[in-house]
Design a protein around this motif. Sequence first.
Motif, PDB file in Angstrom:
ATOM      1  N   GLN A  30      51.532  44.818 -24.240  1.00 52.44           N
ATOM      2  CA  GLN A  30      52.931  44.826 -24.693  1.00 52.44           C
ATOM      3  C   GLN A  30      53.077  44.000 -25.968  1.00 52.44           C
ATOM      4  N   LEU A  50      59.221  49.059 -22.902  1.00 53.79           N
ATOM      5  CA  LEU A  50      58.692  47.765 -22.512  1.00 53.79           C
ATOM      6  C   LEU A  50      58.318  47.789 -21.040  1.00 53.79           C
ATOM      7  N   LEU A  83      55.234  39.929 -19.169  1.00 56.17           N
ATOM      8  CA  LEU A  83      54.946  41.192 -19.857  1.00 56.17           C
ATOM      9  C   LEU A  83      53.600  41.720 -19.405  1.00 56.17           C
ATOM     10  N   ASP A  92      64.101  43.523 -32.351  1.00 56.65           N
ATOM     11  CA  ASP A  92      63.398  42.920 -33.480  1.00 56.65           C
ATOM     12  C   ASP A  92      63.932  43.552 -34.760  1.00 56.65           C
ATOM     13  N   ASP A 134      68.090  39.639 -21.331  1.00 53.81           N
ATOM     14  CA  ASP A 134      68.090  40.826 -22.182  1.00 53.81           C
ATOM     15  C   ASP A 134      66.976  40.764 -23.212  1.00 53.81           C
ATOM     16  N   GLU A 135      66.361  41.902 -23.472  1.00 54.85           N
ATOM     17  CA  GLU A 135      65.453  42.046 -24.614  1.00 54.85           C
ATOM     18  C   GLU A 135      66.309  42.019 -25.875  1.00 54.85           C
ATOM     19  N   THR A 158      57.821  39.961 -27.590  1.00 52.19           N
ATOM     20  CA  THR A 158      59.202  40.385 -27.381  1.00 52.19           C
ATOM     21  C   THR A 158      60.094  39.167 -27.214  1.00 52.19           C
ATOM     22  N   ARG A 159      61.249  39.216 -27.847  1.00 55.39           N
ATOM     23  CA  ARG A 159      62.233  38.133 -27.746  1.00 55.39           C
ATOM     24  C   ARG A 159      63.213  38.477 -26.625  1.00 55.39           C
ATOM     25  N   PHE A 160      63.541  37.462 -25.798  1.00 56.40           N
ATOM     26  CA  PHE A 160      64.497  37.620 -24.703  1.00 56.40           C
ATOM     27  C   PHE A 160      65.581  36.560 -24.827  1.00 56.40           C
ATOM     28  N   LEU A 168      67.006  48.937 -24.787  1.00 55.01           N
ATOM     29  CA  LEU A 168      66.435  47.610 -24.599  1.00 55.01           C
ATOM     30  C   LEU A 168      66.437  47.251 -23.118  1.00 55.01           C
ATOM     31  N   ALA A 169      65.455  46.462 -22.713  1.00 53.25           N
ATOM     32  CA  ALA A 169      65.359  46.018 -21.320  1.00 53.25           C
ATOM     33  C   ALA A 169      66.444  44.991 -21.028  1.00 53.25           C
ATOM     34  N   SER A 170      67.012  45.064 -19.831  1.00 56.07           N
ATOM     35  CA  SER A 170      67.990  44.094 -19.357  1.00 56.07           C
ATOM     36  C   SER A 170      67.801  43.969 -17.851  1.00 56.07           C
TER      37      SER A 170
END
Length: 170
Positions: free
Chosen positions: A38, A7, A34, A118, A114-115, A41-43, A131-133
């Motif tokens: 991209q 991401l 984003l 899915d 946090d990402e 994406t859920r955060f 995952l992104a954080s």
Amino acid sequence: QAPQGRLSFSATLESIKVTVRPDEVVTRQFRLTLDPGQPRTRFRARVEDWWRSEDGSQSHYAPAGTLRRSCARWVTVNPVESVVGAEETLVVRMTMNVPHELPDGGFWCVLTVDEVPDPEAASAGVGVKFLASVSTGIFLYTGDVRRAASILDMKVESEAAVITVRNEGN
């Protein structure tokens, strides 16, 4: 476009520093955008306590209100969870509702975004997805803020000097 599974985004990462008074309500924002190309994406956002290791090399996180000088119990976030598409911006509002009886000094916590994985994303076999954080510090100061420290020890080595200090401020 970022390679598949990675991401790419930009965010406001500078710490949030606010001078407050008891009974005051203050709102600030965190923004995450984003990059082009991209996927949606859920955060999920949350407030928690944090501190650094003694050598400053690691950050540690704990449930909100764990630390004595935590402000996490006074901070709410909105939205808690949201979906963002390419070139869209997630705006998380932090509302700080400062309590009536509050000693002078500094208080802190952290906003972590946090990402969320899915569950319907296609997978090509067994693998690991990182995952992104993102976390940013929230610092609230009230009344007479005293910054003071004592040097407890100092070691001078060939490549570094190590100084041990004690916070004597508030």
